[in-house]
Design a protein around this motif. Structure first.
Motif, PDB file in Angstrom:
ATOM      1  N   LEU A   8       0.848  -1.186   0.000  1.00 40.64           N
ATOM      2  CA  LEU A   8       0.000   0.000   0.000  1.00 40.64           C
ATOM      3  C   LEU A   8       0.883   1.236   0.000  1.00 40.64           C
ATOM      4  O   LEU A   8       1.922   1.259   0.649  1.00 40.64           O
ATOM      5  CB  LEU A   8      -0.911  -0.006   1.227  1.00 40.64           C
ATOM      6  N   PRO A  11      -0.684   5.351   4.514  1.00 40.56           N
ATOM      7  CA  PRO A  11      -1.528   4.908   5.622  1.00 40.56           C
ATOM      8  C   PRO A  11      -3.016   5.063   5.328  1.00 40.56           C
ATOM      9  O   PRO A  11      -3.824   4.284   5.818  1.00 40.56           O
ATOM     10  CB  PRO A  11      -1.113   5.827   6.777  1.00 40.56           C
ATOM     11  N   HIS A  13      -4.468   4.439   2.514  1.00 35.49           N
ATOM     12  CA  HIS A  13      -4.871   3.249   1.777  1.00 35.49           C
ATOM     13  C   HIS A  13      -5.032   2.062   2.736  1.00 35.49           C
ATOM     14  O   HIS A  13      -5.938   1.241   2.570  1.00 35.49           O
ATOM     15  CB  HIS A  13      -3.840   2.909   0.690  1.00 35.49           C
ATOM     16  N   ALA A  14      -4.153   1.977   3.730  1.00 45.07           N
ATOM     17  CA  ALA A  14      -4.252   0.886   4.711  1.00 45.07           C
ATOM     18  C   ALA A  14      -5.546   1.002   5.507  1.00 45.07           C
ATOM     19  O   ALA A  14      -6.233   0.008   5.755  1.00 45.07           O
ATOM     20  CB  ALA A  14      -3.039   0.896   5.636  1.00 45.07           C
ATOM     21  N   ARG A  15      -5.905   2.226   5.921  1.00 46.93           N
ATOM     22  CA  ARG A  15      -7.149   2.424   6.673  1.00 46.93           C
ATOM     23  C   ARG A  15      -8.359   2.090   5.803  1.00 46.93           C
ATOM     24  O   ARG A  15      -9.334   1.511   6.280  1.00 46.93           O
ATOM     25  CB  ARG A  15      -7.231   3.862   7.179  1.00 46.93           C
ATOM     26  N   LEU A  44      -3.825  -3.882  10.099  1.00 44.66           N
ATOM     27  CA  LEU A  44      -3.657  -2.776   9.159  1.00 44.66           C
ATOM     28  C   LEU A  44      -3.828  -1.422   9.847  1.00 44.66           C
ATOM     29  O   LEU A  44      -3.072  -0.486   9.592  1.00 44.66           O
ATOM     30  CB  LEU A  44      -4.667  -2.887   8.015  1.00 44.66           C
ATOM     31  N   GLU A  45      -4.808  -1.311  10.736  1.00 45.49           N
ATOM     32  CA  GLU A  45      -5.028  -0.053  11.447  1.00 45.49           C
ATOM     33  C   GLU A  45      -3.857   0.268  12.356  1.00 45.49           C
ATOM     34  O   GLU A  45      -3.473   1.424  12.522  1.00 45.49           O
ATOM     35  CB  GLU A  45      -6.331  -0.118  12.234  1.00 45.49           C
ATOM     36  N   ALA A  48      -1.139   1.603  10.188  1.00 49.83           N
ATOM     37  CA  ALA A  48      -1.465   2.925   9.643  1.00 49.83           C
ATOM     38  C   ALA A  48      -1.453   4.014  10.707  1.00 49.83           C
ATOM     39  O   ALA A  48      -1.414   5.198  10.372  1.00 49.83           O
ATOM     40  CB  ALA A  48      -2.834   2.892   8.980  1.00 49.83           C
TER      41      ALA A  48
END
Length: 130
Positions: A8, A11, A13-15, A44-45, A48
């Motif tokens: 990604l 961040p 995009h990760a969220r 992922l959160e 990010a």
């Protein structure tokens, strides 16, 4: 088991992907798979989340006077949050506690650790009991 690697760019995009995984978990009938999606979203959160040690916040002021306007901005959550001196952070913490904000939220706003906020709360309770 299949492993997938996803790259990604930011961040944000990760969220966004985490939100999609949570939606997918809510709609999936297989509880085990839904749990896997939620776990991936949680990871992922966490990735990010900005690192508080590498953020580019300006240094805290060291003056003895209190900046009431800065304290009010932090209490109201107006971004960008100004840097606070230790005394200002403690006052903002006390006011946010009165507004029933959680310790992690207060710590993020005033620029202190969660442990410090909990210690300040304990000291304030102890002082009130005297």
């Amino acid at each position: 088991m299949i492993e997938i690697t996803i790259r990604l760019k930011s961040p944000a995009h990760a969220r966004r992907l985490a939100a999609i995984l949570r939606t997918l978990a809510d709609t999936d009938e297989d509880r085990g798979q839904a749990k896997t999606y939620r776990g991936a979203a949680r990871r992922l959160e966490r990735i990010a989340r900005p690192n508080r040690y590498t953020t580019t916040r300006p240094p805290r002021p060291t003056h003895a006077e209190l900046d009431e306007e800065a304290v009010q901005r932090v209490v109201k959550g107006l971004r960008p949050l100004p840097p606070l001196s230790r005394a200002e952070a403690r006052i903002a913490s006390w006011r946010l506690t009165a507004h029933r904000c959680s310790a992690p939220e207060i710590a993020e706003r005033v620029g202190a650790t969660e442990r410090t906020v909990r210690r300040w709360r304990a000291e304030d309770r102890e002082a009130a009991q005297r």
